[in-house]
Scaffold this motif. Structure first.
Motif, PDB file in Angstrom:
ATOM      1  N   GLY A 166       6.043 -12.555  -3.792  1.00  0.00           N
ATOM      2  CA  GLY A 166       7.095 -11.558  -3.872  1.00  0.00           C
ATOM      3  C   GLY A 166       6.795 -10.345  -3.017  1.00  0.00           C
ATOM      4  N   VAL A 167       7.672  -9.365  -3.123  1.00  0.00           N
ATOM      5  CA  VAL A 167       7.626  -8.196  -2.251  1.00  0.00           C
ATOM      6  C   VAL A 167       6.367  -7.364  -2.465  1.00  0.00           C
ATOM      7  CG1 VAL A 167       8.785  -6.027  -1.682  1.00  0.00           C
ATOM      8  CG2 VAL A 167      10.123  -8.096  -2.084  1.00  0.00           C
ATOM      9  N   ALA A 168       5.949  -7.206  -3.707  1.00  0.00           N
ATOM     10  CA  ALA A 168       4.819  -6.315  -3.990  1.00  0.00           C
ATOM     11  C   ALA A 168       3.562  -6.747  -3.238  1.00  0.00           C
ATOM     12  CB  ALA A 168       4.555  -6.270  -5.493  1.00  0.00           C
ATOM     13  N   LEU A 169       3.196  -8.010  -3.348  1.00  0.00           N
ATOM     14  CA  LEU A 169       1.986  -8.491  -2.686  1.00  0.00           C
ATOM     15  C   LEU A 169       2.156  -8.501  -1.170  1.00  0.00           C
ATOM     16  CD1 LEU A 169      -0.845  -9.696  -2.945  1.00  0.00           C
ATOM     17  CD2 LEU A 169       0.210 -11.963  -3.089  1.00  0.00           C
ATOM     18  N   ALA A 170       3.376  -8.730  -0.700  1.00  0.00           N
ATOM     19  CA  ALA A 170       3.607  -8.821   0.740  1.00  0.00           C
ATOM     20  C   ALA A 170       3.576  -7.449   1.414  1.00  0.00           C
ATOM     21  CB  ALA A 170       4.954  -9.494   1.018  1.00  0.00           C
ATOM     22  N   ARG A 228       0.265  -3.642   3.320  1.00  0.00           N
ATOM     23  CA  ARG A 228       0.577  -3.252   4.690  1.00  0.00           C
ATOM     24  C   ARG A 228       1.299  -1.912   4.745  1.00  0.00           C
ATOM     25  NH1 ARG A 228       4.123  -7.298   8.273  1.00  0.00           N
ATOM     26  NH2 ARG A 228       5.575  -6.916   6.569  1.00  0.00           N
ATOM     27  N   GLU A 229       2.270  -1.717   3.857  1.00  0.00           N
ATOM     28  CA  GLU A 229       3.086  -0.514   3.921  1.00  0.00           C
ATOM     29  C   GLU A 229       2.376   0.710   3.336  1.00  0.00           C
ATOM     30  OE1 GLU A 229       5.894  -0.354   5.414  1.00  0.00           O
ATOM     31  OE2 GLU A 229       6.474  -2.443   5.656  1.00  0.00           O
ATOM     32  N   PHE A 230       1.542   0.506   2.336  1.00  0.00           N
ATOM     33  CA  PHE A 230       0.948   1.641   1.639  1.00  0.00           C
ATOM     34  C   PHE A 230      -0.546   1.811   1.933  1.00  0.00           C
ATOM     35  CE2 PHE A 230       4.757   0.754  -0.720  1.00  0.00           C
ATOM     36  CZ  PHE A 230       5.223   1.998  -1.117  1.00  0.00           C
ATOM     37  N   LEU A 231      -1.321   0.784   1.649  1.00  0.00           N
ATOM     38  CA  LEU A 231      -2.776   0.922   1.729  1.00  0.00           C
ATOM     39  C   LEU A 231      -3.233   1.295   3.128  1.00  0.00           C
ATOM     40  CD1 LEU A 231      -5.448   0.693   0.257  1.00  0.00           C
ATOM     41  CD2 LEU A 231      -5.476  -1.762   0.805  1.00  0.00           C
ATOM     42  N   CYS A 265       9.329   3.908   1.476  1.00  0.00           N
ATOM     43  CA  CYS A 265       8.058   4.620   1.282  1.00  0.00           C
ATOM     44  C   CYS A 265       7.085   4.296   2.408  1.00  0.00           C
ATOM     45  CB  CYS A 265       7.452   4.244  -0.074  1.00  0.00           C
ATOM     46  SG  CYS A 265       8.376   4.840  -1.493  1.00  0.00           S
ATOM     47  N   GLY A 266       7.067   3.019   2.824  1.00  0.00           N
ATOM     48  CA  GLY A 266       6.201   2.640   3.933  1.00  0.00           C
ATOM     49  C   GLY A 266       6.594   3.316   5.221  1.00  0.00           C
ATOM     50  N   SER A 267       7.890   3.431   5.485  1.00  0.00           N
ATOM     51  CA  SER A 267       8.358   4.109   6.696  1.00  0.00           C
ATOM     52  C   SER A 267       8.022   5.591   6.657  1.00  0.00           C
ATOM     53  CB  SER A 267       9.871   3.918   6.856  1.00  0.00           C
ATOM     54  OG  SER A 267      10.180   2.571   7.101  1.00  0.00           O
ATOM     55  N   ALA A 268       8.141   6.198   5.484  1.00  0.00           N
ATOM     56  CA  ALA A 268       7.782   7.607   5.350  1.00  0.00           C
ATOM     57  C   ALA A 268       6.292   7.822   5.627  1.00  0.00           C
ATOM     58  CB  ALA A 268       8.142   8.114   3.952  1.00  0.00           C
ATOM     59  N   LEU A 269       5.464   6.912   5.118  1.00  0.00           N
ATOM     60  CA  LEU A 269       4.028   7.009   5.377  1.00  0.00           C
ATOM     61  C   LEU A 269       3.711   6.796   6.846  1.00  0.00           C
ATOM     62  CD1 LEU A 269       2.593   5.091   2.288  1.00  0.00           C
ATOM     63  CD2 LEU A 269       2.392   7.539   2.756  1.00  0.00           C
ATOM     64  N   GLY A 310      -7.854  -1.216  11.659  1.00  0.00           N
ATOM     65  CA  GLY A 310      -8.346  -2.588  11.646  1.00  0.00           C
ATOM     66  C   GLY A 310      -9.164  -2.896  10.410  1.00  0.00           C
ATOM     67  N   ALA A 311     -10.025  -1.972  10.011  1.00  0.00           N
ATOM     68  CA  ALA A 311     -10.888  -2.204   8.854  1.00  0.00           C
ATOM     69  C   ALA A 311     -10.076  -2.342   7.572  1.00  0.00           C
ATOM     70  CB  ALA A 311     -11.897  -1.062   8.727  1.00  0.00           C
ATOM     71  N   ILE A 312      -9.119  -1.439   7.363  1.00  0.00           N
ATOM     72  CA  ILE A 312      -8.366  -1.480   6.098  1.00  0.00           C
ATOM     73  C   ILE A 312      -7.396  -2.658   6.080  1.00  0.00           C
ATOM     74  CG2 ILE A 312      -6.458   0.010   6.804  1.00  0.00           C
ATOM     75  CD1 ILE A 312      -8.308  -0.038   3.405  1.00  0.00           C
ATOM     76  N   LEU A 313      -6.877  -3.066   7.236  1.00  0.00           N
ATOM     77  CA  LEU A 313      -6.014  -4.243   7.272  1.00  0.00           C
ATOM     78  C   LEU A 313      -6.793  -5.512   6.928  1.00  0.00           C
ATOM     79  CD1 LEU A 313      -3.742  -3.550  10.392  1.00  0.00           C
ATOM     80  CD2 LEU A 313      -3.026  -3.669   7.997  1.00  0.00           C
ATOM     81  N   LEU A 314      -8.038  -5.590   7.363  1.00  0.00           N
ATOM     82  CA  LEU A 314      -8.862  -6.745   6.997  1.00  0.00           C
ATOM     83  C   LEU A 314      -9.092  -6.794   5.485  1.00  0.00           C
ATOM     84  CD1 LEU A 314     -11.641  -7.194   9.709  1.00  0.00           C
ATOM     85  CD2 LEU A 314      -9.687  -8.662   9.217  1.00  0.00           C
ATOM     86  N   VAL A 315      -9.342  -5.647   4.890  1.00  0.00           N
ATOM     87  CA  VAL A 315      -9.496  -5.588   3.436  1.00  0.00           C
ATOM     88  C   VAL A 315      -8.208  -6.055   2.752  1.00  0.00           C
ATOM     89  CG1 VAL A 315      -9.829  -4.039   1.472  1.00  0.00           C
ATOM     90  CG2 VAL A 315     -11.216  -3.755   3.529  1.00  0.00           C
TER      91      VAL A 315
END
Length: 455
Positions: free
Chosen positions: A151-155, A159-162, A27-31, A191-196
């Motif tokens: 686990g995977v969800a928090l990791a 990064r992959e979705f938000l 899903c992250g790769s598709a996004l 940059g802004a959303i990664l900081l969040v």
């Protein structure tokens, strides 16, 4: 016989865990594909190529500024969390401080360089690129820490979705207003959303860390950790070099438009790297723990289970690219369809990356940090020199041939190294050589040999 073997593999719990991880990665790769395709449609090939070169350069610097801590924390947590809470907390603080210093200094250096050199399109571009570098550096560490702690969800979800979903929405909104979406907006929003995301991960990590670790007085083995990270750092750089530096070299040799075309093709063939990354993400939580507890048979069994997942998915991806490759390229724009032959060439190299499994991290997390850089340095020199040579002689097609051949050779070399020095095969070949692998793995030699290398 093979059918029965596959049924046995499909019935164990490893499949569910690995497929769940791969689903998140897919899903992250598709996004990511949608994000970059939309960005490409808002720019001409030269402008998109410049964005691609800067993005890959900053992403590589972000890996460099982790100084190997994102790999070290995975190993340290596996070693200390269950047996020495004080050292586990010390390792966490040790890595976090180094990464924070690296993120701060590198982002300031990048901003100052662009301001003083006058090479940036504008001051906002320099500031947004610095923000992205700072956030990306922190994200690299916090995502790996989140993986081993929670686990995977928090990791992966932040990064992959938000991140990618936010950028997609920003592109659509800005394009809808009739304004232009440029590299400045891309790096500013990213940059802004990664900081969040980093802030949210840290809050959650503090909640899920075992109470024994959270309440322990931190202890430090700084000399040991420095020695380990000094070997893991070049390994991490070499591991990411093929992912990021190829586009930079192509842009330098053939220009930004060629970099845009090459980047678009690699975003599609990145599906194979996604498979390898997904399997590695799942396996990372288990490799160090199983290996350092002398459970090599269980580790090989787990890797064999992952190999069948890799085989099935890689075959499906090859079919999709061969049949629908031109359609996928058209999402970037009409000019990109012409590089379909380049896409097919890169697919062949990417296929072997997926089939090699988590070979890089198997070496890194089992005490073979000295060996991995030797293999990858040789591969990097071969890759970049061949891309520069064949790219100069034959253009984009030559660069693709060089990149695919180097990728295939690297994957093969890593698997051979795992078989010879760890006596474990992470690749799809393990499905067909169980008897040979059982004879190869001499009881008591593998883990104990690595453990004897305390440094």
């Amino acid at each position: 016989m093979l059918t029965a073997r596959i049924r046995g593999i499909l019935s164990n719990g490893t499949l569910l865990g690995s497929v769940s991880t791969l689903a998140v990665k897919a899903c992250g790769s598709a996004l990511a594909f949608i994000m970059f395709a939309l960005a490409a449609r808002q720019m001409n090939p030269d402008a998109f190529g410049q964005l691609a070169v800067v993005f890959n350069t900053l992403s590589f610097i972000a890996i460099a500024m982790n100084f190997g801590q994102e790999v070290l924390i995975a190993r340290s947590w596996g070693e200390y969390a269950g047996t020495s809470p004080s050292l586990a907390r010390g390792a966490l603080q040790f890595g976090a401080r180094i990464v924070l210093y690296g993120a701060t200094l590198s982002s300031l250096a990048v901003v100052l360089y662009w301001f003083l050199s006058g090479s940036a399109p504008g001051p906002w571009f320099a500031a947004s690129a610095g923000l992205f570098l700072f956030a990306q550096t922190l994200t690299t560490f916090t995502s790996r820490l989140s993986l081993v702690v929670s686990g995977v969800a928090l990791a992966e979800i932040p990064r992959e979705f938000l991140w990618r979903t936010t950028v997609i929405v920003a592109i659509l909104v800005i394009a809808g207003t009739g304004a232009s979406f440029t590299a400045t907006e891309f790096f500013l929003v990213s940059g802004a959303i990664l900081l969040v995301s980093v802030f949210g991960q840290w809050l959650r990590i503090r909640q899920v860390i075992p109470a024994a670790v959270r309440e322990a007085e931190p202890q430090f083995e700084r000399d040991l950790w420095r020695r380990r990270s000094s070997r893991m750092w070049p390994s991490a750089l070499l591991d990411s070099s093929s992912q990021y530096l190829e586009v930079v070299v192509v842009g330098f040799i053939l220009g930004p438009a060629a970099a845009a075309f090459y980047f678009a093709a690699t975003r599609i063939t990145n599906a194979f790297a996604m498979i390898a990354s997904g399997l590695t993400t799942y396996a990372t939580r288990h490799i160090s723990l199983l290996f350092h507890n002398d459970s090599t048979a269980e580790l090989q069994s787990m890797l064999r289970s992952l190999a069948i997942v890799s085989l099935l998915l890689s075959g499906a991806i090859v079919g999709v690219i061969v049949v629908a490759g031109k359609l996928l390229l058209s999402f970037y724009g009409a000019p990109y369809v012409d590089i379909y032959p380049v896409l097919v060439i890169l697919t062949l190299g990417g296929l072997l990356t997926g089939l090699a499994g988590p070979a890089p991290h198997l070496l890194l997390l089992t005490g073979h940090e000295r060996l991995y850089p030797v293999v990858m340095t040789t591969a990097l020199i071969l890759r970049m020199s061949s891309i520069a040579l064949l790219g100069t002689l034959f253009g984009l097609t030559g660069a693709a041939i060089a990149g695919a051949a180097a990728t295939a050779l690297t994957a093969g070399a890593l698997v051979v190294a795992c078989r010879r020095f760890i006596r474990i095969d992470p690749s799809v070949l393990s499905l067909f050589q169980q008897k040979a692998l059982a004879e190869l793995a001499q009881p008591g030699e593998g883990p104990n040999l690595a453990k004897s290398e305390r440094a």
